[in-house]
Design a protein around this motif. Structure first.
Motif, PDB file in Angstrom:
ATOM      1  N   ARG A   1       5.876   1.215   1.292  1.00 32.26           N
ATOM      2  CA  ARG A   1       5.477   0.644   0.006  1.00 32.26           C
ATOM      3  C   ARG A   1       6.629   0.801  -0.981  1.00 32.26           C
ATOM      4  N   PRO A   2       6.705  -0.081  -2.011  1.00 38.05           N
ATOM      5  CA  PRO A   2       7.743   0.089  -3.035  1.00 38.05           C
ATOM      6  C   PRO A   2       7.630   1.458  -3.693  1.00 38.05           C
ATOM      7  N   GLY A   3       8.766   2.109  -3.883  1.00 41.17           N
ATOM      8  CA  GLY A   3       8.782   3.441  -4.477  1.00 41.17           C
ATOM      9  C   GLY A   3       8.868   4.548  -3.447  1.00 41.17           C
ATOM     10  N   ASN A   4       8.551   4.253  -2.178  1.00 34.99           N
ATOM     11  CA  ASN A   4       8.677   5.268  -1.130  1.00 34.99           C
ATOM     12  C   ASN A   4      10.144   5.642  -0.946  1.00 34.99           C
ATOM     13  N   VAL A   5      10.406   6.907  -0.674  1.00 35.12           N
ATOM     14  CA  VAL A   5      11.756   7.371  -0.367  1.00 35.12           C
ATOM     15  C   VAL A   5      11.797   7.648   1.129  1.00 35.12           C
TER      16      VAL A   5
ATOM     17  N   VAL B   1      12.720  -0.669  -2.712  1.00 39.05           N
ATOM     18  CA  VAL B   1      12.630  -1.390  -3.980  1.00 39.05           C
ATOM     19  C   VAL B   1      11.621  -2.527  -3.867  1.00 39.05           C
ATOM     20  N   LYS B   2      11.788  -3.371  -2.847  1.00 43.43           N
ATOM     21  CA  LYS B   2      10.873  -4.497  -2.616  1.00 43.43           C
ATOM     22  C   LYS B   2      10.442  -4.473  -1.157  1.00 43.43           C
ATOM     23  N   VAL B   3       9.192  -4.777  -0.932  1.00 46.31           N
ATOM     24  CA  VAL B   3       8.664  -4.849   0.431  1.00 46.31           C
ATOM     25  C   VAL B   3       7.878  -6.146   0.560  1.00 46.31           C
ATOM     26  N   SER B   4       8.209  -6.946   1.588  1.00 44.18           N
ATOM     27  CA  SER B   4       7.402  -8.141   1.855  1.00 44.18           C
ATOM     28  C   SER B   4       7.065  -8.160   3.337  1.00 44.18           C
TER      29      SER B   4
END
Length: 187
Positions: free
Chosen positions: A10-14, A25-28
């Motif tokens: 997910r966006p924000g995951n490290v 940053v972006k996930v599609s």
């Protein structure tokens, strides 16, 4: 560290990937007509800022890293280094000023910032979302100029240029959003 499937990013995951720490940053999610589904992920390196586009299939395993967040008080800047103090242990730590990037002018003495650590290494610093700044230069207030969505340029006490509504005058304090660099309200 927990491993997650490629389709759980997910966006924000490290993530720990290719020997480095990367933030998603972006996930599609893509389901092509032929072949298996995959997640197209835009990653940003937390250490040097490089960007990378990577495909993760649902059966790919990646290491998800949890960063420790600490609220710390900014004390002063010295030779491009920011000195912050841990609010619990009162220990002082020097951090690189580059952690803030373009948000650096909004840092004020005594401000509480959130620093994200991986072990002992500081990777990111977040300012409060809104800060109070003083306008040092703008056009004078013109009576009757109340057209919708009309803004005028203003220079803040920290040197940052923002657009403000026509009714805001010089030497007034305003609240500025540190993420979008936009006027929020009068202080």
């Amino acid at each position: 560290m927990p491993k997650i499937n490629g389709n759980e990013i997910r966006p924000g995951n490290v993530l720990e990937h290719d020997g480095g720490l990367w933030a998603a940053v972006k996930v599609s999610h893509v389901k092509p007509g032929k072949g298996g589904a995959f997640a197209q992920v835009e990653l940003k390196n937390l250490r040097d800022g490089r960007k990378l586009n990577e495909r993760f299939r649902s059966d790919d395993k990646v290491e998800r890293v949890r960063l420790e967040q600490k609220d710390q008080q900014f004390l002063y800047e010295s030779d491009g280094r920011l000195v912050v103090m841990d609010m619990e242990t009162f220990e002082q730590v020097e951090l690189d000023a580059e952690l803030l990037g373009e948000r650096r002018p909004f840092l004020q003495d005594g401000m509480t910032v959130t620093v994200e650590y991986f072990g002992e290494e500081a990777l990111n610093m977040a300012l409060p979302q809104k800060v109070v700044c003083k306008i040092v230069e703008t056009e004078p207030v013109v009576k009757g100029q109340t057209a919708a969505n009309s803004f005028k340029p203003a220079v803040l006490d920290n040197g940052v240029r923002v657009l403000v509504p026509p009714f805001v005058g010089q030497d007034e304090n305003i609240v500025v959003n540190t993420e979008t660099f936009e006027y929020s309200e009068r202080a």
